[in-house]
Scaffold this motif. Structure first.
Motif, short mmCIF file in Angstrom:
data_model
loop_
_atom_site.label_atom_id
_atom_site.label_comp_id
_atom_site.label_asym_id
_atom_site.label_seq_id
_atom_site.Cartn_x
_atom_site.Cartn_y
_atom_site.Cartn_z
N ALA A 162 0.86 -1.19 0.00
CA ALA A 162 0.00 0.00 0.00
C ALA A 162 0.90 1.24 0.00
N GLU A 163 0.85 2.09 1.02
CA GLU A 163 1.69 3.29 1.01
C GLU A 163 2.84 3.18 2.01
N GLN A 164 3.31 1.97 2.18
CA GLN A 164 4.49 1.74 3.01
C GLN A 164 5.64 1.22 2.14
N SER A 165 6.85 1.71 2.43
CA SER A 165 8.04 1.12 1.82
C SER A 165 8.43 -0.09 2.64
N VAL A 166 8.81 -1.16 1.96
CA VAL A 166 9.16 -2.38 2.68
C VAL A 166 10.59 -2.79 2.27
N LEU A 167 11.46 -2.88 3.26
CA LEU A 167 12.80 -3.44 3.04
C LEU A 167 12.75 -4.88 3.50
N ARG A 168 13.19 -5.78 2.62
CA ARG A 168 13.05 -7.20 2.91
C ARG A 168 14.42 -7.87 2.86
N LEU A 169 14.84 -8.44 3.97
CA LEU A 169 16.06 -9.25 4.01
C LEU A 169 15.60 -10.69 4.03
N SER A 170 15.99 -11.48 3.03
CA SER A 170 15.43 -12.83 2.99
C SER A 170 16.45 -13.87 2.56
N ALA A 171 16.17 -15.08 2.94
CA ALA A 171 16.98 -16.22 2.52
C ALA A 171 16.05 -17.33 2.10
N ASP A 172 16.37 -17.94 0.98
CA ASP A 172 15.58 -19.04 0.44
C ASP A 172 16.60 -20.13 0.13
N ALA A 173 16.58 -21.21 0.90
CA ALA A 173 17.67 -22.18 0.78
C ALA A 173 17.16 -23.61 0.88
N VAL A 174 17.99 -24.53 0.41
CA VAL A 174 17.66 -25.95 0.48
C VAL A 174 18.04 -26.47 1.86
N SER A 175 17.16 -27.27 2.43
CA SER A 175 17.41 -27.84 3.75
C SER A 175 18.60 -28.81 3.70
N ALA A 176 19.35 -28.82 4.80
CA ALA A 176 20.58 -29.63 4.86
C ALA A 176 20.34 -31.10 4.56
N SER A 177 19.18 -31.62 4.98
CA SER A 177 18.97 -33.05 4.86
C SER A 177 18.84 -33.52 3.41
N PHE A 178 18.72 -32.59 2.46
CA PHE A 178 18.63 -32.98 1.06
C PHE A 178 19.94 -32.73 0.31
N LEU A 179 21.00 -32.41 1.06
CA LEU A 179 22.26 -32.05 0.41
C LEU A 179 23.38 -33.00 0.84
N PRO A 180 24.37 -33.19 -0.04
CA PRO A 180 25.48 -34.06 0.31
C PRO A 180 26.22 -33.51 1.54
N GLY A 181 26.44 -34.35 2.51
CA GLY A 181 27.18 -33.95 3.70
C GLY A 181 26.37 -33.20 4.74
N GLU A 182 25.12 -32.94 4.44
CA GLU A 182 24.20 -32.23 5.35
C GLU A 182 24.86 -31.01 6.01
N PRO A 183 25.26 -30.02 5.23
CA PRO A 183 25.89 -28.83 5.81
C PRO A 183 24.87 -28.00 6.60
N ASP A 184 25.37 -27.13 7.50
CA ASP A 184 24.47 -26.34 8.34
C ASP A 184 23.92 -25.15 7.54
N GLN A 185 22.94 -25.43 6.73
CA GLN A 185 22.37 -24.38 5.87
C GLN A 185 21.68 -23.29 6.69
N PHE A 186 20.96 -23.70 7.73
CA PHE A 186 20.18 -22.74 8.51
C PHE A 186 21.10 -21.70 9.18
N GLY A 187 22.18 -22.20 9.79
CA GLY A 187 23.12 -21.28 10.43
C GLY A 187 23.87 -20.43 9.42
N SER A 188 24.27 -21.05 8.30
CA SER A 188 25.09 -20.33 7.31
C SER A 188 24.32 -19.21 6.63
N VAL A 189 23.05 -19.46 6.31
CA VAL A 189 22.32 -18.37 5.64
C VAL A 189 22.03 -17.22 6.61
#
Lengths: 421, 426
Positions: free
Chosen positions: B86-113
């Motif tokens: 509407a009439e508000q400015s919105v600054l958005r900081l976001s992360a969209d990432a693959v969960s560790a359990s679907f990746l080789p080695g299960e890296p800490d995606q949640f902490g890293s992003v």
């Protein structure tokens, strides 16, 4: 009819492969945890298929015929194709490209009815002189819309410079003049030749029962047999023109550099490997992660509008690198300099790109339409699965260096400069 | 102590609303932090923030290094975005990432992003005295070039021109990029000041959804406490002009196809039921190939290639957009408004109503397939204050009747009839 089961190489989800009694290659991706289902029906008929053997002789059709036919298949005797899908809460659409036409829907309910409707849509055309005439004005407006898009105009000018014979130089929708020559007879002739089970691939992804899906697909009345023989336009020589200039309504001039694929035809897997390797080359030089690009931008050679890409299909292939600029000569010089810069390809870069590719692949598993589109295209081509992922995984830095040496050559290069009107 | 909002757990650690929903059935997760400020004079500097914040942090020296860091996280999309609600400015900081359990080695995606998000928000070169003047000047030139390049997309140019002229004098009457003059006037200290202003005075909201690890609240806490404490300043409701005579505006450009933009006003829905009624009315009018604009204007009368209706319900601003021949501009506008009047008068079939409801419900039925869609829906409802899950919204849409649609359609009025015409045309 039974399925062959394969599993994807990243998350291990199932893909079931089958061929119907009439010869249609089908893939089913059962995803019970998802709510939405997508079906994509792809035909090996695109804007480049202008000359083909219609059975009783070779016919030449006007540019834009495949796209016109796509429009007409959305009209049936009840004049309510869109309305029927919408009433079931489904989204249905179609898309024509250089080499393929795809029809697709997504829905979260009444999947069986939607699938039957899609199968009927592609198998029972309702094309009359009257409804072809009615559509002409709508398609002309679509063509006009694209003629107002300078990036599209620049791309096709570049393709025209690279290819003087291959029909990839024609816009997908044709021109207002070329669509003026399209008649109901021509459309039916094209339909009869290309809309065959052997020239198609169907993929369905979502919470479906594969056996039930296959039973419905077996009802499809699409005619059996392969697609027609197409004109064999061997246009692998040097670009017809090394340089072309146009004047268009642009805010800033544009420079578009093309690198023409010169190697003879190759298998699907080899083409995908080429695309992967070319992608690595372009990424090393022109992606946001490239220090080389950043250095050139710091020197003001070009700006963030710079983009690069590659497309390789049967009979043609090309890379493009382009940007908007106030100084076309300088930007062209910078792109040429980047192409010849001494840049190494290392394992760290390949590993990053593999990780990027794995991330994109897992993401695509949450989007049924992306899944079904990729598998319908593969099914159309044959039986190989996950060739993109396999190609990238098998690449070595030596492969990439070789690929660069083969495609990045002065004699392969063409330039389109668009100046302000 | 936590509450529930629209199917998300709602907690307020240190006063900041945090909405969270774990879904082990998906493969990705999303974290979004929103800061809202009224649209104001800093708009152009704010709009430059996402690009400027790409130019490195304390740990990642420059833009390529930051891009490589994202690629190493399996192409996690981590970054800043700027938009409006509407009439508000919105600054958005976001992360969209693959969960560790679907990746080789299960890296800490949640902490890293989270680490990468924090780098961009608080340790950016933009905030330290480390961003060279030439980088700032380059980005300002880029912002100006991008603003001018809108004219290469005639549909977008027409929409922008129509909305700006309709909303002149309202906060909404500022282009999303801030305007060419305002961009040119942005000075080096302005974007860091705009970022600090968002972080220190913005209304902050945090949302998480998808394949989150165990105890995500606990694992998020260090990230939250590392962000600057915000003392939010009040946000204002959108300006709504009184009913007035429709204005006709015609402009020209060197092009082939005319672009029609009808700018319409409607009351901002004050309840989910009114929002649903407006949504169904818009669907029936121009929300897809089942709609009156498609069937009557395009299919039956062949007046155009496309015609659709949509808009910003939170501002009460609706748009009809169409691409057509120059000689059809008047007919497209007249037929579009005639169809709206038909809907307002209740002259539509039960099947049309049912289809418009089904189409509106469709995307909600599969919204949980991708965490991003569910998170966006919830953020929107939270900003509106409408506490409805997608399932409840599906039911609310199903309850929309003929009278509610007529009422919603009748309350829509034409403010500006705009067209961008080919030069030298009729």
């Amino acid at each position: 009819m039974s399925f062959v089961t394969v599993r994807d190489p990243v998350v291990g989800e199932e893909v079931l492969l089958a061929t119907t009694r009439s010869g249609l290659r089908v893939r089913v991706l059962p995803r019970p945890r998802l709510r939405e289902t997508a079906a994509v029906f792809t035909f090996g008929y695109g804007s480049v298929d202008l000359v083909f053997d219609a059975g009783d002789g070779v016919v030449a059709t006007p540019a834009g015929t495949a796209h016109y036919l796509e429009h007409k298949l959305f009209e049936d005797e009840e004049l309510a194709v869109f309305q029927r899908f919408s009433a079931r809460g489904a989204r249905v659409n179609a898309q024509t490209g250089f080499s393929r036409t795809s029809y697709f829907f997504q829905c979260a309910q009444q999947f069986d009815e939607n699938l039957r409707d899609l199968l009927r849509l592609v198998a029972k055309p309702h094309i009359t002189a009257e409804n072809v005439e009615k559509e002409r004005g709508i398609i002309a407006q679509e063509v006009r819309m694209y003629e107002d898009a300078p990036d599209q105009c620049a791309t096709f000018s570049l393709l025209g410079a690279m290819y003087d014979r291959h029909p990839v130089r024609h816009t997908i929708g044709g021109t207002v003049e070329s669509i003026g020559e399209i008649t109901a007879e021509r459309l039916l002739q094209a339909y009869d030749a290309f809309y065959r089970t052997g020239n198609a691939g169907l993929a369905i992804a979502g919470p479906v029962d594969p056996e039930a899906v296959l039973a419905i697909v077996e009802e499809c009345m699409l005619r059996s047999g392969p697609g027609p023989a197409r004109a064999d336009v061997a246009d692998f020589g040097v670009p017809a023109s090394a340089r072309v200039e146009r004047t268009l309504q642009v805010v800033r001039p544009k420079v578009l550099v093309g690198l023409k694929e010169r190697e003879p035809r190759a298998s699907t897997y080899e083409r995908v490997r080429r695309a992967s390797a070319t992608g690595v080359v372009l990424d090393r030089l022109f992606a946001a992660s490239s220090d080389l690009r950043e250095g050139m931008q710091q020197r003001g050679e070009f700006d963030d509008s710079l983009g690069a890409g590659y497309m390789g299909e049967k009979g043609f292939g090309f890379a493009t690198i382009g940007c908007d600029t106030d100084d076309p000569a300088r930007a062209e010089g910078a792109i040429r300099a980047m192409l010849s810069v001494d840049a190494n390809f290392d394992d760290e870069q390949l590993e990053r790109l593999r990780r990027r590719s794995i991330g994109s692949f897992v993401r695509s598993c949450e989007h049924v339409r992306a899944l079904a589109s990729a598998h319908a295209a593969e099914a159309l081509e044959g039986d190989e699965t996950f060739i993109g992922m396999r190609a990238l995984q098998s690449l070595t830095t030596a492969d990439v260096a070789t690929r660069r040496e083969r495609i990045v050559r002065d004699e392969n290069l063409a330039v389109c400069v668009v100046r302000q009107a | 102590m936590s509450d529930v909002f629209a199917g998300f757990l709602l907690a307020r650690p240190s006063g900041v609303p945090v909405l969270l929903r774990r879904d082990p059935g998906v493969k990705t997760f999303r974290i979004t932090v929103l800061w809202r400020r009224p649209i104001g004079p800093m708009h152009a500097a704010r709009a430059m923030l996402p690009a400027l914040l790409q130019h490195g942090t304390r740990a990642h020296a420059n833009r390529p290094a930051l891009a490589r860091a994202r690629e190493r996280l399996f192409s996690a999309n981590v970054g800043m975005g700027f938009s409006r609600h509407a009439e508000q400015s919105v600054l958005r900081l976001s992360a969209d990432a693959v969960s560790a359990s679907f990746l080789p080695g299960e890296p800490d995606q949640f902490g890293s992003v989270q680490e990468l998000m924090l780098e961009q928000a608080t340790r950016s070169r933009l905030l330290a005295p480390g961003l060279p003047l030439e980088v700032f000047e380059r980005e300002r030139a880029q912002a100006l070039a991008d603003a001018r390049a809108i004219k290469e997309d005639r549909g977008r140019q027409a929409r922008l021109s129509a909305v700006l002229q309709a909303c002149q004098g309202e906060p909404y009457g500022v282009p999303e990029h801030g305007g060419e003059a305002a961009i040119s006037a942005v000075a080096m200290p302005d974007p860091p000041a705009a970022l600090r202003d968002f972080l220190q005075h913005g209304e902050m909201t945090v949302l998480l959804a998808g394949a989150l690890p165990d105890e995500p609240e606990r694992k998020l806490l260090p990230f939250l406490t590392s962000l600057p404490t915000s003392r939010p300043e009040p946000l204002l409701p959108p300006v709504q002009p009184p009913l007035r005579q429709a204005r006709t505006i015609r402009e020209t450009a060197p092009m082939q196809q005319a672009k029609v933009v009808l700018v319409l006003r409607a009351p901002v829905p004050d309840s989910p039921a009114r929002l649903c009624a407006l949504q169904v009315a818009m669907s029936l009018w121009g929300g897809g190939p089942h709609s009156r604009l498609f069937t009557e204007v395009r299919e039956k009368r062949s007046l155009c290639y496309y015609a659709s209706a949509g808009g910003d319900a939170d501002k009460g601003l609706l748009l009809v957009q169409s691409g057509c021949g120059a000689d059809s501009v008047a007919a497209v506008g007249e037929e579009s408004m005639r169809q709206l009047a038909e809907i307002g008068a209740g002259r539509f079939s039960a099947a049309e109503l049912a289809t418009s409801i089904a189409v509106s419900q469709g995307p909600l039925r599969s919204i949980d397939d991708a965490p991003g869609a569910r998170l966006s829906y919830t953020a929107e409802q939270f900003l509106r204050g409408f506490d409805e899950t997608p399932e409840q919204r599906i039911a609310s849409l199903g309850a929309v009747g003929r009278e509610a649609v007529c009422e919603a359609a009748s309350a829509i009025w034409l403010d500006v009839d705009y067209a961008l015409l080919p030069e030298g045309g009729p």
